[in-house]
Every structure is written in structure tokens, then in C-alpha cells.
Scaffold this active site. Structure first.
Site, PDB file in Angstrom:
ATOM      1  N   CYS A 190      -3.030   1.804   6.558  1.00 28.44           N
ATOM      2  CA  CYS A 190      -3.472   1.003   7.899  1.00 28.44           C
ATOM      3  C   CYS A 190      -4.048   1.945   9.000  1.00 28.44           C
ATOM      4  O   CYS A 190      -4.878   1.466   9.730  1.00 28.44           O
ATOM      5  CB  CYS A 190      -2.150   0.756   8.311  1.00 28.44           C
ATOM      6  N   ASN A 229       1.009  -1.115  -0.049  1.00 31.73           N
ATOM      7  CA  ASN A 229       0.151   0.027  -0.155  1.00 31.73           C
ATOM      8  C   ASN A 229       0.844   1.192  -0.036  1.00 31.73           C
ATOM      9  O   ASN A 229       0.375   2.318  -0.759  1.00 31.73           O
ATOM     10  CB  ASN A 229      -0.956  -0.143   0.999  1.00 31.73           C
ATOM     11  N   GLU A 266       3.623  -3.940  12.301  1.00 30.74           N
ATOM     12  CA  GLU A 266       2.657  -2.853  12.175  1.00 30.74           C
ATOM     13  C   GLU A 266       1.680  -3.683  11.542  1.00 30.74           C
ATOM     14  O   GLU A 266       1.539  -3.807  10.219  1.00 30.74           O
ATOM     15  CB  GLU A 266       3.128  -1.696  11.232  1.00 30.74           C
TER      16      GLU A 266
HETATM   17  P1  NAP Z   1       0.273  -9.481   3.938  1.00 32.04           P
HETATM   18  O1  NAP Z   1      -0.647 -10.433   3.102  1.00 32.04           O
HETATM   19  O2  NAP Z   1       0.451  -9.946   5.299  1.00 32.04           O
HETATM   20  O3  NAP Z   1       1.604  -9.206   3.080  1.00 32.04           O
HETATM   21  C1  NAP Z   1       2.693  -8.200   3.623  1.00 32.04           C
HETATM   22  C2  NAP Z   1       3.837  -8.858   3.216  1.00 32.04           C
HETATM   23  O4  NAP Z   1       4.099 -10.172   3.876  1.00 32.04           O
HETATM   24  C3  NAP Z   1       4.012  -8.965   1.897  1.00 32.04           C
HETATM   25  O5  NAP Z   1       5.316  -8.622   1.311  1.00 32.04           O
HETATM   26  C4  NAP Z   1       4.019 -10.467   1.522  1.00 32.04           C
HETATM   27  O6  NAP Z   1       4.540 -11.305   0.393  1.00 32.04           O
HETATM   28  C5  NAP Z   1       4.620 -11.090   2.921  1.00 32.04           C
HETATM   29  N1  NAP Z   1       4.046 -12.451   3.229  1.00 32.04           N
HETATM   30  C6  NAP Z   1       2.957 -12.834   3.138  1.00 32.04           C
HETATM   31  N2  NAP Z   1       3.154 -14.302   4.024  1.00 32.04           N
HETATM   32  C7  NAP Z   1       4.150 -14.267   4.325  1.00 32.04           C
HETATM   33  C8  NAP Z   1       4.860 -15.362   5.238  1.00 32.04           C
HETATM   34  N3  NAP Z   1       4.363 -16.657   5.361  1.00 32.04           N
HETATM   35  N4  NAP Z   1       6.064 -15.262   5.371  1.00 32.04           N
HETATM   36  C9  NAP Z   1       6.879 -13.961   5.352  1.00 32.04           C
HETATM   37  N5  NAP Z   1       6.539 -13.074   4.464  1.00 32.04           N
HETATM   38  C10 NAP Z   1       5.104 -13.144   3.900  1.00 32.04           C
HETATM   39  O7  NAP Z   1      -0.656  -8.144   4.065  1.00 32.04           O
HETATM   40  P2  NAP Z   1      -1.259  -7.146   2.652  1.00 32.04           P
HETATM   41  O8  NAP Z   1      -2.501  -7.545   2.181  1.00 32.04           O
HETATM   42  O9  NAP Z   1       0.018  -7.117   1.689  1.00 32.04           O
HETATM   43  O10 NAP Z   1      -1.274  -5.712   3.404  1.00 32.04           O
HETATM   44  C11 NAP Z   1      -2.397  -5.434   3.841  1.00 32.04           C
HETATM   45  C12 NAP Z   1      -2.300  -5.473   5.463  1.00 32.04           C
HETATM   46  O11 NAP Z   1      -1.408  -4.639   5.727  1.00 32.04           O
HETATM   47  C13 NAP Z   1      -3.494  -4.646   5.994  1.00 32.04           C
HETATM   48  O12 NAP Z   1      -4.177  -5.383   7.037  1.00 32.04           O
HETATM   49  C14 NAP Z   1      -3.097  -3.319   6.450  1.00 32.04           C
HETATM   50  O13 NAP Z   1      -3.759  -2.758   7.637  1.00 32.04           O
HETATM   51  C15 NAP Z   1      -1.708  -4.028   6.901  1.00 32.04           C
HETATM   52  N6  NAP Z   1      -0.728  -2.703   7.112  1.00 32.04           N
HETATM   53  C16 NAP Z   1      -0.406  -2.139   8.345  1.00 32.04           C
HETATM   54  C17 NAP Z   1       0.518  -1.012   8.400  1.00 32.04           C
HETATM   55  C18 NAP Z   1       0.847  -0.579   9.656  1.00 32.04           C
HETATM   56  O14 NAP Z   1       1.678   0.406   9.666  1.00 32.04           O
HETATM   57  N7  NAP Z   1       0.024  -0.859  10.814  1.00 32.04           N
HETATM   58  C19 NAP Z   1       0.739  -0.477   7.356  1.00 32.04           C
HETATM   59  C20 NAP Z   1       0.387  -0.996   5.813  1.00 32.04           C
HETATM   60  C21 NAP Z   1      -0.365  -2.066   5.973  1.00 32.04           C
HETATM   61  P3  NAP Z   1       3.919 -11.563  -1.103  1.00 32.04           P
HETATM   62  O15 NAP Z   1       2.543 -10.902  -0.765  1.00 32.04           O
HETATM   63  O16 NAP Z   1       4.602 -10.855  -1.877  1.00 32.04           O
HETATM   64  O17 NAP Z   1       3.729 -12.881  -1.094  1.00 32.04           O
END
Ligand code: NAP
Length: 495
Positions: free
Chosen positions: A268, A138, A234
């Protein structure tokens, strides 16, 4: 390398193919760690003045090349120009803040010793070694560079995995970091899937910084726990806004527009629930809906576009399903509530719902899109109670007269509270910690903790004249009696 080893990147706004990057292997990731580990041994011996100069160069460079950076960000995320600029701004502010603050935070500090004068004690901050950073899609510039900056300043190497949907921005900022003076072997961007590269990072790093979903965050936290390495995460949010009876309504409307729809709600800290006092609810809603109808939505680099696309057609379908589920269960659509296929497959209208049933999915779950529901409350205490009734605790926003607002803020179970702002006031306060309570995360970015977490401490004490247990020639009883007198005196003198 075969074609299956390639990640193709497409613009979600236009469908255009914008680049290819390698889908790296676990072995490649391990080699990146080995190189970073070697480079870190040199880097840690560089002076803080040198590291500071590197980051100040980066600061200037991201501002000079902001158009280039924004073009890449927009090409792979579909976000509007202003949201892309927010990322550039964030990296510049972070580089400047930590460049100036790191020497103060990292300096060796004198501490009180066991025996005044006789024990000389210092606290040192030592880098962990190689930090692993796993980032989401994002904010592909902010959530890669702004976490790497304090890690590098603290003397670490970094191996970073960008999200597979948005690897191009991370590769672009890597170029700028190298041009600023970061050694190539010290900082690695390794593109590839979470299951392969992400896993290898989790297993190889000395400290893990993760931004993403709560589900992945829990999984990675358990691996970090097994490995007994430090971990900062986060995660998700379901962030509330409270609009009190004494709020400036126009300000609240503008705050809701930016709080709910910046970056198409894929933020987020984005607002997804609004609790508005019944005394002003009707006027607030009318003005809010009118402001949404005036928003410009579409692709492209024009500065006057208010909202771009979502990250993908799949994510648009997920958002659409959640809204349809709420509508099926009785929700009223005041604005939006539909996809915008004429603009592109990944566009969804800014949406306001009321009468959302508690059993609707989006009542409690994060949508991560431009969707907010509004509930009317008859007291501030009810608004606070509903705001806190969530598994998440990331961000909250309060629109009210200042006295009312500070009182509300003190009762909210969240990591950041923005008064008369949606999210930007706390996010932009880089000097203060930012992060979530409850299922929204562990650890903090920003503030002193945002840099010190990338270090471990070493306490060194030097004993002078005699051992702590007392001089050998003095009888133990005499020595303990002298210690007792010293303790009593110490209580009065050493405050
Ligand atoms: P996600 O599915 O958890 O993916 C985030 C990252 O983690 C991607 O680079 C993904 O890789 C990687 N990943 C996924 N499974 C993994 C595993 N088993 N081992 C190691 N790495 C792994 O999250 P998203 O859908 O991309 O992001 C949206 C979420 O992020 C929302 O819930 C949002 O609230 C949260 N967010 C939080 C913040 C904050 O500061 N609190 C900021 C931004 C976003 P690939 O997808 O490349 O496979």
C-alpha cells in the site's frame, strides 16, 4: 461439507496446489462471534501483565519459527524471501512494542474534576468487545497478526477474515497465538469470501478494522456508519517520491528500488510516481535503470532473489493492461514493460515509464504492481504540487539534503513521509501513527491510536462533600458569586 465449500490455495509463483481451507458460511461466522463474546468476558478480567507475557511469548515464537512462517507466506503469495521476512519482523516488533506499551496506555488516568478536590474523576479504557478484522492478500501475516495483537492486548476478542487467496498464513499465526496463551475461543480465523464471511463480520463486530481497496473500504465504512460502530480503514495509495537537486543520487536509486519493487510493488505504501529535479534527472534515471537490470527475479526461498511473482496471473494481466494502456498513449518504457512467462504466469518485470500521458489509467490509479513512472520537474514547489495532486494521501518519500527534505515533508498531504527512505522508516516506527489522508483511509494503526482505537472510554467522577450545584443550605446567589471568584482565581492558578 461439499467441494464447493472448499477454498483451494495455489502458489502463484509455481502454480502448485498448496492447501485447502473451508469456505465458511455466515452462520459459522456468527457462531465464532458468540464464542468470542463469551471468551472475552473472561479475557477482559485477566491482568495486563498476563496479556503482556502472552505477547512477549508470541514475539519469541515468531522469531524461533520464522522459517516455517516464511515458507507458508511464500507458498501462497509468491513473494521473495526478504519480503516474507519483513512480515515476521513486523509481527515481532508489534508484539514487543504493544506488550510493553499497553499497560501505560490502558492504565486508568486521573483527570481534573468539576471542582478541585471535591470531584475525583478518572478516565478508563474499556475494550469494545469483539473486533472484526478483514485483511487483504499482500501481507497475509502482518495485516492479520499486527492488527490482532493490539486488539487482544486491549482486552477484546477477535474474529478475523483473511483474504481468500492467502488464508494459510492466518491459520498458521492463529496456532502460534494459541500456543502463546491466547484462548482458542477468543481468537477466530474464519476463511471465506468477502460477500459472505466479510459481510457477517461487518454486521457482527463491535469495531471493524479493514485493510484493502478504497472501493471496499467505502462500502464497509457506510455499513459501520449505519451501525454506529468504530471503523478504521487502511486503503489504497498512489505514493510519490521526490528526488531534489541536492539528493544523494545513489541513495535515491537504492531507495527507489526498495520503494517501488519490494513485495513486487504490491504494497500500500509502495512508490508509483517519482518527481526528480531536472539537474540530476538524467544521472538518476541511468543509475535507476542499471540497478533494475541487476535485479534477480524468480520463485523460491533463496535470500538473494530481489523480487518474486505477483499474487496471481489475473493480477499480472491487470498490471500488464495498465502498462499497455500507458504505452499506447505515448509512454516510453525505460525498463521492463513486459510479463515474464518463462518464470511463471504471475511474473511481471520491474518497470519504469516516462512521458506518461495524463489520460493514461495508471497516471492517477493505483497499479499495485512493480510499475513506476518518472517525471522531471524544474523546482521543488512543482514537485510538491504534483505529489499532492492525487485523491490519495498515504505515503511519500523524499530524497534531499536534510534541511530541504524536512521543508518538503511539512508540505505533503500524506499520513507518512520517509526522508531518504522509501517506506520502511515510518512503517517500522511502530510507536508513531501510520495511515492515510484523503481516500487512503480513516483511523490509524501503530502508535497509541493503533491500540486505543480498540477501546472506548468511560469517565467516572465521584463527588465529595457537596453536590456540584452547591450545598443546599447556601443561597444560590451566594454560591454563584463564590464560584465566580473561584473561577477568576482558577484562571491564575490552574494552568
Ligand atoms: P479488496 O478487494 O478490498 O479485499 C480486501 C479484503 O476485503 C479481502 O479479504 C476481501 O475478501 C474482503 N472483501 C471484499 N469485499 C468485501 C465486502 N463486500 N464485505 C466484506 N469484505 C469484503 O482489496 P485487495 O484487492 O485484496 O487488496 C488490495 C488493496 O488493498 C490495494 O488497493 C491496496 O492499496 C490496499 N492495501 C492497503 C493497505 C494499507 O495499509 N493502507 C495495506 C495493504 C493493502 P475476499 O477477497 O476473500 O473475497
Amino acid at each position: 461439507m461439499s467441494s464447493s465449500d472448499i477454498i483451494s490455495v495455489y502458489s502463484p509463483a509455481t502454480g502448485e496446489h498448496v492447501g485447502d481451507v473451508p469456505a465458511h458460511t455466515a452462520d459459522f461466522t456468527r457462531k465464532a462471534f458468540a464464542a468470542a463474546r463469551d471468551a472475552q468476558k473472561q479475557w477482559v478480567s485477566t491482568s495486563l501483565q498476563h496479556r503482556k507475557a502472552v505477547m512477549l511469548r508470541l514475539h519469541d515464537m515468531v522469531l524461533e519459527r520464522q522459517s516455517e512462517l516464511m515458507d507458508v507466506i511464500q507458498s501462497e503469495t509468491g513473494k521473495n524471501r526478504a519480503s516474507a521476512f519483513d512480515e515476521v519482523l513486523d509481527v515481532a516488533i508489534t508484539a514487543r512494542h504493544y506488550a510493553y506499551a499497553a499497560p501505560r496506555m490502558l492504565r486508568t488516568r486521573r483527570k481534573k474534576g468539576a471542582l478541585p478536590v471535591l470531584t475525583h474523576t478518572v478516565e478508563e479504557h474499556v475494550p469494545h468487545g469483539v473486533v472484526g478484522i478483514i485483511a487483504p492478500w499482500n501481507y497475509p501475516l502482518t495485516l492479520t497478526a499486527s492488527d490482532a495483537i493490539p486488539a487482544l492486548l486491549a482486552g477484546n476478542g477477535v474474529v478475523l477474515k483473511p483474504d481468500s487467496l492467502t488464508p494459510l498464513t492466518a491459520l498458521k499465526i492463529a496456532e502460534l497465538l494459541y500456543e502463546s496463551g491466547i484462548p482458542r475461543d477468543l481468537f477466530h480465523v474464519v476463511s471465506g469470501s468477502g460477500g459472505v464471511v466479510g459481510r457477517a463480520i461487518t454486521e457482527g463486530c463491535d469495531y471493524l478494522m479493514f485493510t484493502g481497496s478504497t472501493m471496499t473500504g467505502r462500502r464497509l465504512g457506510s455499513i459501520a456508519g449505519e451501525r454506529l460502530i468504530g471503523y478504521s480503514a487502511e486503503l489504497g495509495g498512489k505514493n510519490p517520491m521526490i528526488v531534489a537537486h541536492d539528493a544523494d543520487i545513489e541513495r535515491a536509486v537504492q531507495g527507489a528500488i526498495s520503494g517501488c519493487f519490494s513485495n513486487s510493488g504490491q504494497l500500500c505504501v509502495s512508490i508509483e510516481r517519482i518527481y526528480v529535479h531536472e539537474a540530476i534527472a538524467q544521472e538518476f534515471l541511468e543509475r535507476f535503470v542499471a540497478a533494475i537490470e541487476a535485479m534477480r527475479i524468480g520463485p523460491g526461498p533463496e535470500w538473494d532473489v530481489d523480487m518474486g511473482s505477483l499474487i496471481s496471473a489475473e493480477h499480472r494481466a491487470r498490471v500488464e493492461d495498465m502498462v499497455n494502456d500507458a504505452v499506447t498513449r505515448g509512454a516510453t518504457v525505460l525498463a521492463g514493460g513486459r510479463a515474464l512467462p518463462d518464470l511463471g504466469e504471475a511474473f511481471y518485470a520491474p518497470t519504469v515509464l516516462t512521458n506518461v500521458a495524463k489520460r493514461s489509467k495508471l497516471y492517477r490509479e493505483e497499479v499495485f504492481g512493480p510499475v513506476v513512472y518518472v517525471e522531471t520537474v524544474d523546482s521543488i514547489s512543482e514537485a510538491i504540487q504534483r505529489a499532492n495532486d492525487s485523491e490519495y494521501g498515504l505515503n511519500a518519500s523524499v530524497f534531499a539534503d536534510p534541511d530541504t527534505a524536512w521543508e518538503i515533508a511539512s508540505q505533503l498531504e500524506v499520513g507518512t513521509v520517509n526522508i531518504n527512505e522509501g517506506y520502511a522508516a515510518t512503517w517500522g516506527s511502530i510507536d508513531a501513527p501510520m495511515g492515510g489522508w484523503k481516500a487512503s483511509g480513516v483511523g490509524r494503526r501503530h502508535g497509541d491510536e493503533g491500540l486505543l482505537k480498540y477501546t472506548t472510554t468511560r469517565t467516572v467522577s465521584s463527588q465529595r462533600v457537596m453536590p456540584v450545584s452547591g450545598p443546599g443550605e447556601v443561597a444560590r446567589e451566594t454560591y454563584t458569586s463564590a464560584l465566580k471568584t473561584a473561577l477568576k482565581l482558577g484562571k491564575r492558578v490552574l494552568r
